[in-house]
Design an enzyme around this catalytic site. Structure first.
Site, mmCIF file in Angstrom:
data_model
loop_
_atom_site.group_PDB
_atom_site.id
_atom_site.type_symbol
_atom_site.label_atom_id
_atom_site.label_comp_id
_atom_site.label_asym_id
_atom_site.label_seq_id
_atom_site.Cartn_x
_atom_site.Cartn_y
_atom_site.Cartn_z
ATOM 1 N N ASP A 96 8.128 12.629 -3.845
ATOM 2 C CA ASP A 96 7.092 12.876 -2.836
ATOM 3 C C ASP A 96 7.684 13.843 -1.814
ATOM 4 O O ASP A 96 8.647 13.491 -1.126
ATOM 5 C CB ASP A 96 6.709 11.588 -2.109
ATOM 6 N N LYS A 160 -1.134 13.402 -1.607
ATOM 7 C CA LYS A 160 -0.903 12.159 -0.847
ATOM 8 C C LYS A 160 -1.337 12.340 0.597
ATOM 9 O O LYS A 160 -1.106 13.396 1.187
ATOM 10 C CB LYS A 160 0.582 11.799 -0.950
ATOM 11 N N LYS A 189 -2.762 9.624 -3.845
ATOM 12 C CA LYS A 189 -1.955 8.528 -3.319
ATOM 13 C C LYS A 189 -2.301 8.334 -1.854
ATOM 14 O O LYS A 189 -2.263 9.271 -1.061
ATOM 15 C CB LYS A 189 -0.460 8.819 -3.471
#
Length: 231
Positions: A96, A160, A189
């Site tokens: 990430d 995300k 996400k």
């Protein structure tokens, strides 16, 4: 949401995070052992303890999710690429990374696309899941839309909502917007401020397929109660 998730299915939506800067090895060990016991998808951790965590969970059904340029995103592209490669070589299964928010505010979209392309390419070449953190609390509607547009060009595995370290976290509205903009081409996400089973289920209902939270154990226990009570 249609048919209810099983406890196992919900657990496999969770990236169980431990990203505070003052964590001990004992805390990391407990974190990893609980993740295995609950059957979470990943443990999301900073990069330095990756080898230690890998020694505990590798081969036990839980992956390692590395946070790159976290939480500010203010490293150069070259530094982010190096950090990504290093994390993968140390044992990360997923990455990430935080976009360069200064360049987003500068509307330097060519920079943002190059950054995303190079990091996603590194992950793709190494069969590692890539997730791009937008940090929506600092973004305008137009900026969110533009990041989704660039993502559709590059095709990371996930986009995300948040780091959880900004001024705000995931919202159902942002998840729904991101899902609407990228459709089924990129997964979503949701992360930041998700502390209850109800919140997690709302995010999944809005289109998230992964939940980043430090409260995964509590969420699963709450969800077991929800299922038992037939809510």
């Amino acid at each position: 949401m249609g048919e209810k998730l099983t406890v196992t299915q919900l657990a496999k939506c969770i990236d169980q995070t431990l990203l505070k800067p003052y964590v001990s090895n004992e805390e990391l060990r407990t974190h990893c052992e609980k993740a295995v016991a609950y059957g979470f998808k990943t443990v999301a951790i900073n990069n330095a303890p990756i080898p230690f965590c890998a020694s505990i969970i590798k081969g036990k059904g839980v992956l390692i999710d590395a946070a790159v340029s976290f939480p500010l995103g203010q490293c150069t592209i070259e530094t982010k690429v190096f950090e990504t490669v290093d994390a993968i070589e140390k044992g990360a299964d997923e990455v990430d990374y935080v976009v360069n928010l200064v360049e987003v505010k500068n509307r330097n979209w060519a920079y943002i696309q190059e950054e995303m392309s190079r990091i996603v390419e590194v992950c793709r070449d190494r069969k590692t899941t890539s997730k791009v953190i937008f940090e929506n609390c600092y973004l305008t509607q137009e900026e969110k839309e533009k990041l989704c547009e660039i993502s559709l060009e590059v095709l990371p595995d996930f986009i995300k909502t948040s780091t959880g370290f900004g001024t705000g976290g995931a919202t159902v509205q942002d998840v729904a917007l991101m899902k609407d903009l990228v459709g089924g081409k990129i997964k979503i996400k949701a992360a930041g401020g998700i502390r209850t089973a109800e919140q997690a289920l709302a995010m999944i209902g809005a289109g998230a397929s992964r939940i980043g939270t430090s409260r995964g154990c509590e969420i699963i226990e709450q969800y077991k109660t929800i299922l038992q009570e037939g809510k």
